[in-house]
Scaffold this active site. Sequence first.
Site, short mmCIF file in Angstrom:
data_model
loop_
_atom_site.label_atom_id
_atom_site.label_comp_id
_atom_site.label_asym_id
_atom_site.label_seq_id
_atom_site.Cartn_x
_atom_site.Cartn_y
_atom_site.Cartn_z
N ILE A 1 -10.02 1.13 -5.22
CA ILE A 1 -9.53 1.53 -6.55
C ILE A 1 -8.99 0.34 -7.33
O ILE A 1 -8.58 0.46 -8.47
CB ILE A 1 -8.43 2.62 -6.45
CG1 ILE A 1 -7.33 2.19 -5.47
CG2 ILE A 1 -9.04 3.96 -6.05
CD1 ILE A 1 -6.16 3.15 -5.42
N GLY A 2 -9.00 -0.82 -6.72
CA GLY A 2 -8.54 -1.98 -7.48
C GLY A 2 -8.73 -3.24 -6.66
O GLY A 2 -8.80 -3.19 -5.43
N GLY B 1 -7.06 -7.10 -6.47
CA GLY B 1 -6.00 -7.95 -7.00
C GLY B 1 -6.03 -9.32 -6.38
O GLY B 1 -6.88 -9.61 -5.54
N GLY B 2 -5.10 -10.17 -6.81
CA GLY B 2 -5.03 -11.51 -6.27
C GLY B 2 -4.78 -11.46 -4.77
O GLY B 2 -5.15 -12.36 -4.01
N GLY C 1 -5.88 -9.03 -2.66
CA GLY C 1 -7.00 -8.47 -1.91
C GLY C 1 -7.45 -7.18 -2.57
O GLY C 1 -7.31 -7.03 -3.78
N LYS C 2 -7.97 -6.25 -1.78
CA LYS C 2 -8.46 -4.99 -2.36
C LYS C 2 -7.48 -3.85 -2.14
O LYS C 2 -6.74 -3.83 -1.15
CB LYS C 2 -9.79 -4.62 -1.72
CG LYS C 2 -10.95 -5.47 -2.22
CD LYS C 2 -12.26 -5.02 -1.63
CE LYS C 2 -13.38 -5.89 -2.17
NZ LYS C 2 -14.61 -5.72 -1.41
N LYS D 1 -3.21 -1.43 0.29
CA LYS D 1 -3.55 -2.76 -0.21
C LYS D 1 -3.78 -3.66 0.99
O LYS D 1 -2.88 -3.88 1.79
CB LYS D 1 -2.39 -3.26 -1.07
CG LYS D 1 -2.67 -4.49 -1.86
CD LYS D 1 -1.79 -4.57 -3.09
CE LYS D 1 -0.53 -5.36 -2.83
NZ LYS D 1 0.24 -5.66 -4.06
N ASP E 1 6.08 -10.93 -12.80
CA ASP E 1 4.67 -10.76 -13.14
C ASP E 1 4.47 -9.42 -13.85
O ASP E 1 3.63 -8.62 -13.49
CB ASP E 1 3.81 -10.86 -11.88
CG ASP E 1 2.34 -11.18 -12.19
OD1 ASP E 1 2.06 -11.61 -13.33
OD2 ASP E 1 1.49 -11.00 -11.31
#
Length: 797
Positions: A509-510, A512-513, A515-516, A531, A627
């Site tokens: 579903i996403g 990111g920096g 991982g998945k 994650k 962030d």
Amino acid sequence: MSSPSLLLDTISHGRKENPLLGAPPLFSYVFLGISAANDLILLNCGSAEDGIDADNRKWYGDSSSKFLLSSSGSSQEKAEFQDPSLPSEVPYMSARVLTREATYRFPATPGNRYWVRLHFYPSSYGGRNESDSFFSVASDGITLLRNFSAAITAKALTLAYIMREFSLSPIHDSIHLTFAPSDKHSASYAFINGIETMYRLNVGGQFIPPTNDSGLARAWYDDSPYLFGAGIGVTFSEKAQIRYPRTVPKYIAPTDVYNTARSMGPDSNINSNYNLTWVFQVDANFTYVVRFHFCELEMIKINQRVFDIYLNNQTAEQMADVIGWSKFKDVPVYKDYAVYVSDLLDDDELWVALHPSSETGPEYLDSILNGLEIFKLSDTSGNLAGSNPEPSQMLIAGGSAGEDDTSSSKTRSNVIGGAAGGVAAFSLVALCIAVYQRQKRGIDSDFNARPSWLPVYGGSNSRSGARKSITSTRSYASNLSSLAVSLCRHFSFSEIKQGTRNFNESRVIGVGGFGKVYRGVIDGGTKVAIKRANPSSEQGVHEFQTEIEMLSKLRHRHLVSLIGYCDDGEEMILVYDYMANGTLREHLYESNNPPLSWNQRLEICVGAARGLHYLHTGAKYTIIHRDVKTTNILVDERWVAKVSDFGLSKTGPSLNQTHVSTVVKGSFGYLDPEYFRRQQLTDKSDVYSFGVVLFEVLCARPALNPSLPKEQVSLADWALNCHRQGTLQDIIDPFLNGKIKPECFNKFADTAVKCLADHGIDRPTMGDVLWNLEFALQLQERQDSNPVEHGGAASDS
Ligand SMILES: *[C@@H]1O[C@H](CO)[C@@H](O)[C@H](O)[C@H]1NC(C)=O
Ligand SMILES: *[C@@H]1O[C@H](CO)[C@@H](O)[C@H](O)[C@H]1NC(C)=O
């Protein structure tokens, strides 16, 4: 001795070579001025006419000036584009373009010290490409800038214009500034001594704008972001008439610096157990002069307040007694000490620490400081120049809109040492130059001598404080506190595999920096987000631990809850509550989701603000998210906003101290310009990023969109500009046209604009932001006679 002052201001532009024309390197400068008295003459390079800047100062055209030794081989050009963040047309819009070495000469008094500020506005002048310009600047044998690219530097800093300040002490009766295009054969310069100003702080006081400086138009910053540790002392001020002795000319520092101070506090026992400490990021392998400004505002006799001064663990002064130096209360004194910052031992940091001295049996155990300046000295080859910073990969590539999470961890590491966002950091067109006459007393005051205690270390080749945090532990969670472990569930790898059907790609579903992120199920039915770190991401180890530490102790309606983690083998896996509606961004633009109503957007903003406000003030430690962006604000099935992704978070040591010294991390387009400038983090850095989020919500476009015309690339800059011009209404999401009540719009826009203030101190707290957004929501709903517009948002309170 009279105190002549020399001001140099430069705008520069140039190019290394033009492959089409085969022309030699070009560059140009706008220079500044000079004067034999204390007033400033500013030189507008590349202009025949005089002009007035935003601060009502007069700049003289340089074309007929006697300071430019020869104008042959140079031309006057106008910039083709006026960046909206330029404070005024003068002096930025004109430049002198030089095709060969050129020298400006300013009269000076030998032995005096002069400040030189060079201002650069890289732009296209006369059809030339700004990124082709590389040049060096030297002054009487000192290399000030080498192979410098104003365009690359400005781009890496995401600033429209930049300023460099140097201090020079001429041996002869003039100062020469020589600008040379860089090529392989450019002359190398011998050395003497040059100085670059790194930090200038009003300790215990507030930001002093250049207009309030004592004639030299310097900005003095609040010291609190640099304080280290929990013991930060107390600040105090006095309206006293500061009496400058002959040894301290008024231009050394304005009365506002001496009128305020920081001491350790009223309790001698506490004071004797801590050091009042400031930490600064500097370039290693250089010698720094640290100038301490003192003025006793409370004590009147010697031996009342006596303390030791340390620089990077070395004793710089023992038994310092301000009254002993100045003789009287309200009389300023300053002291200079030099320290070499070694790559190996000091890790690019300069530590300044004060500790009470009890040796002489003083009346109080305490210390005091009123102001601090740090100057970098040229190295043994006469060099002050660092290398051009590296712009982010994304900016280089002109890549996809938005800071992409997939590349962010790479991007971040490239950013260290020089990234920034927002409007120009050096927002003042100050330029002027001052003469510092060196104080002639005492060895410690000799600016040019190497004090005998100056440590000289051997070099090293290890570098980077950032890498230090990387551990070589096998089990990545083994450093976790027992509290975190007890609050957080541990999952086995087989549970995780089962829950994600062996990390089935259809469940991603996403990305990111880190991982998945997979959609998963645990305990036979509970939906979760899982994650999984990319095992090759070393950066991730630290972020993994940080996130577990932080999130396990934080429970809040507007923060994503961490359910547990898995650290079997090399795995770094985090298990969170599942957020059915994904990220805020995917409901704003570049997706097929239906647009959110204005009320829904407002409620999401209010919720996210509440989550951040809790991070800043609600927990035991202040937590700076670091962030904040629309992909880190998630929405659950009831449209409740939850702040996520704490991998970059830092805790402040106490509620009073909300800043951390750190390398610049974060996402482009959202970075606090002040965070960049000072490499110091405060809760106000999150406020800045949140301001960008508010505009993203209003305008439904990414924070950075390199495919737009230059002035529109950065949403923060563009929105501020439109707000100033009164055209903000024209750039909002067309879907919202006519749907926002004017009072609500004004309140919302006003809040977002304040979040983007250049200086953290001028920004509201997250609590104020929250209050204002709630008020904006009320203004919208109060007159909202048409409830249809109110979408399915859950109201959260
Ligand atoms: C204060 O700093 C000095 C120099 O770094 C150090 O030797 C001393 O232990 C410190 N004292 C305290 C109480 O931290
Ligand atoms: C500092 O000097 C050492 C030894 O000369 C060198 O290995 C190192 O790369 C230098 N560091 C920087 C930041 O220039």
